[in-house]
Structure formats: C-alpha cells, structure tokens
Design a protein around this motif. Sequence first.
Motif, short mmCIF file in Angstrom:
data_model
loop_
_atom_site.label_atom_id
_atom_site.label_comp_id
_atom_site.label_asym_id
_atom_site.label_seq_id
_atom_site.Cartn_x
_atom_site.Cartn_y
_atom_site.Cartn_z
N MET A 331 -63.03 -3.72 38.00
CA MET A 331 -63.14 -2.91 39.22
C MET A 331 -64.60 -2.72 39.58
O MET A 331 -65.48 -2.85 38.74
N ARG A 332 -64.83 -2.38 40.86
CA ARG A 332 -66.18 -1.99 41.25
C ARG A 332 -66.38 -0.55 40.82
O ARG A 332 -65.42 0.18 40.60
N TYR A 333 -67.67 -0.12 40.74
CA TYR A 333 -67.89 1.22 40.20
C TYR A 333 -67.28 2.30 41.09
O TYR A 333 -66.69 3.27 40.60
N ASP A 334 -67.39 2.15 42.43
CA ASP A 334 -66.83 3.19 43.31
C ASP A 334 -65.31 3.20 43.23
O ASP A 334 -64.68 4.25 43.30
N GLN A 335 -64.71 2.00 43.04
CA GLN A 335 -63.25 1.96 42.89
C GLN A 335 -62.82 2.70 41.63
O GLN A 335 -61.83 3.43 41.64
N LEU A 336 -63.64 2.51 40.58
CA LEU A 336 -63.34 3.17 39.31
C LEU A 336 -63.33 4.68 39.47
O LEU A 336 -62.39 5.38 39.05
N MET A 337 -64.38 5.21 40.13
CA MET A 337 -64.48 6.66 40.30
C MET A 337 -63.40 7.17 41.24
O MET A 337 -62.82 8.22 41.01
N ASN A 338 -63.10 6.40 42.31
CA ASN A 338 -62.05 6.80 43.23
C ASN A 338 -60.71 6.90 42.51
O ASN A 338 -59.96 7.85 42.70
#
Lengths: 368, 163
Positions: A331-338
């Motif tokens: 995953m991309r980092y922002d996807q991970l946090m989302n």
Amino acid sequence: MDLLISFVLALVALLILLQLTVLLLWVERKGSALIQDRVGANRANLFGGLLPFNLGIVNTLMADPLKLFHKEDVIPKDADKFLHWLAPFIAVLPLFVTFAVVPFGDVLVIGDRVINLQAANVNVGLLFVLGMVSLGVYGVVIGGWASNSRYAFLGGVRGSAQMISYEIGMGLALVAVVLTYGTLDLQQIAREQGKLMWGVIPAWGVFYQPLALVLFFIAGIAESKRPPFDLPEAESELVAGFYTEYSGSKQSMFMMSDFIEVAIVAALVTTLFFGGWQVPYLQRDGFHFPGGFFVGVPSLVVTILQVVSFLVKLFIFCWLQILVRWTYPRMRYDQLMNLGWKRLLPIGLANVVVTAVLVLALEGFTIK
Amino acid sequence: MIAFYFIALLTLASALLVVLHRNPIYSALGLVNTLFLIAVSFVMLDAELIAMLQVIVYAGAIVILFLFVIMLLNVESEVRSARISKIGTAGLAFVLLFAVELAVFALVRDPSGAQELPAGFGSTELLAETLFSKGMLSFELTSLLLLVAVVGAVVMARRKVES
C-alpha cells in the motif's frame, strides 16, 4: 512435580513456536515459488542429489539458519553500538513469551492428575499478548535509530507510526470478542467456544464476531509488518528499512520476529475465532453430535485430537498469511493511514457498540 | 521480599537513567524500563490487569510516541554543564520534600490497621465494578478532560499551518 510439569509445558509452547518459525521460513520460500510458478529453494539437497527424491525440506530447514548465523556481523561505524546490539533482542524476546498464554489443548489427564494444556494460565491473557506485541515495536524503532542511516531511520519512524495506528484497530476488534465471551483468559475463551449455538453450530468466534475477525486479521498482518503493510521495510523504497544496517545473525533475528508474529496472529485467530483446540462436537468424553448421537472416545485420544486440531488450524492461518503476503501489492503510506484510522477504527467502534447493545439486550445471547 | 528489593532497585536505577543520561533516546528507553518494572511490581501486588494496562498504554503507546517525536525533531545530546539550573534546584527541593514526607509516613503509619484483601482482588470484574460505580464521575470527567486536550492540540496545530 508441578514445577516439572510447568517446565515441560513451557518447553512445548516454545518448541511449537520455534519449529513453526523455521518451518514458515521454508513454507514461505516454497509457497512463494508455487504462487509465482517457480521451483523455489531446491539447492540444499542431501548426498548431492543421489537420492531419487529431494530432501530439500530437511536441508533447507537447517541450511537457511546455519547460513545466516555464519555471516559476518557488521556494525556501521557511526552506529550507536550498544543500542544497535540490543535492538534485535528487544524485537524477539517479548514475542517469545506471548505463546506462553496460548492454550494448545484442553486438559491432559494422567492418573488423577489433570494438566491444563497451557504454559501459563494468566487471567488477563489477552491483554498480556497485546502488551508484549506492543513492546515488540521498540526493536524496530531502536534498530532504525541506532543504525545511524537514513533508510533505517525512515523505516523505524514508519514502523512506530504504523504499529501504534493498527494497535487501536486490533484492540477494538478484541474488545468485541471479550464482550461476547465475558473473559480475558484465553483458555476460558477457548472453552466457551465448545458450546453450541441453537444446538447445531459450534459457538466459535467466527460466527459471533465475523466483523471482528476481519478487522483483527487485517490489523494483525499490519502489526507483523508484512506485505501489503511492509512499509517499515519497503525494499523498493528503503533498501530493507529498519534493518538495512543489520547482517548475519542479528538480521536473521529480525526476520525471525516477523515469522513469530505470523505464528502469533495465526494462534490468536485460531483461539479467538475458530475455537482454539476445539474439535466440533467433541467434549471431554467423546463426540456429542446434534440429535443425540454419542460416540465415546478415550480421554487421551480426545487430548491428542484437540492438540492436532489446534496445530492444523494454526498451519491454515499461517498459510493464509503467506498467501496474502504474495498476493497483494504494497500500500501507499497515505492508504495505510487511511485504512487504519478511517476504516478500521470506525468499523471497530461500531462493532463494539453493536455487540455491547446486543449483549445487554439478549442477556441469554452470551454463553455465560 | 528479595524479589521486591531487586525490582525496586532496578526501577530506581532506570528512573535515574531517565534523569541523568545526556542522550534523550536513552532517557526515553530508561522511562520504558521504569514503567515496565513498575508493571512487574503491580504483578507482585496481584494487580495483573493494572500491570498489563500499564505496559500497553505507557510502554506500548505513550513512550513510543515520545521516541517518535524525539527522533523526528532530531534532539541533540545535552551538553553537561557544571552549574545546576533553576529547574534542577527546584527539582532537588521537591525530591527532598518528598523524601521527608515518605519518611514521616513510614514512621507514623500503623501496620496493625492492615486488612485482608477482598476475594478476587485485582480481577477485571472487581476493578470494572468499582470504576463504573464508585468512580463513574471521575472516570467520565477524566475522559472529557482528555477529549478537550486532544481537541485543543488539533486546534493549535491547525492555527500554525494557516499563519
């Protein structure tokens, strides 16, 4: 005598964990080969391939760890020597003890002695596991910082943020399970799941808390830092992330901590959602099938069946995690946090509220 | 008893490490160690739930955030100066005051007033019952306070971005 029994139980729990870790190393190599249509690890064979069949499994099991432990241990010049040395131990040690509270069977009856098949019966076992897993983060953070390397540092920072974020989702999934079974003791939770729902379906967590199972499994994979959540060690971005500057036996300890976490997640999924050591309809004296059929089974056979059942479930969920690891892209980092904060957290909260209301409304719903 | 003194000594040593070490990372790690050892003391006092919560909340979350911030801000090692600062003096005064208080308490207290522990002491059920009946008001007020603190932090962070 009691001391001896405790010692043997602890040894059994530790051996299950260690054997599983080494075995997973091989399963991961061969499994990934299977998925990617390759042959996989086949070089380490006994007697130079004179045998008609490949004994690769035995040899890879020994060759991999031996190779890793023989490599030179490099410490970067500007590293913080003490913390660089300490980090792999911090990563592995808390994980070793978690298996102590996982029950791998009901009871073993020898003569008039009844042995609880669990290394340590802690009445807050579930919290113990959570606490120890959360301590494992320090290995990542300290390892990343002490290496004094940009890649390692970024990996460490990513790791700490990711693991804190997903611990919350994991905790909320577990709260719902605890509400359902009314106890924090893992052995007790496993025993509760031996009961039947409407006299037919085993009262396994997967039937009571399917949503919690999904949440827990996702958060669990994220906690073990494996793809698709392997941002702390993303090899295409950070070389090897927090353990870039590690080599030889210390690097293998970080790798081992990964596999131990896989085993722990599998053990928890088994114990909390799939009845732990329960075999459907098998009670302590034999099979009680719905409709009143009864097949008596000797106590020792019951115990063996239960331990085998636990191990089979454990393997299935380890394998499932390896499948996930080789199937999904990172995953991309922002996807991970989302995913962690905007999906898992609200769904987990809603699940806890609904469970709590249901438990209160249908007091008979809980199997107390 | 030996276990208690051993753990107490280790706790004190790691607490001193927090205060005395010049590298903030080592101080944070000393703090983790202190909190973990206090959790061990809780286990010895039969308060297993509190011990586990201590490990999960403090060692597992809060100090990790400390480390996160220290690492992100790249705080340098403190330069040791011979002079004791004003805050240091105040701190020493409080330590002395606390030591005197403890000594007085130890001398005055009456050990005969000790009671037997109630059945199930330290269990999750008993703790939850006390927390959600007797301690209900303070529990809710504390959570409100924390909520206000979180909202406040977000507001302050937002303002900085806009200006």
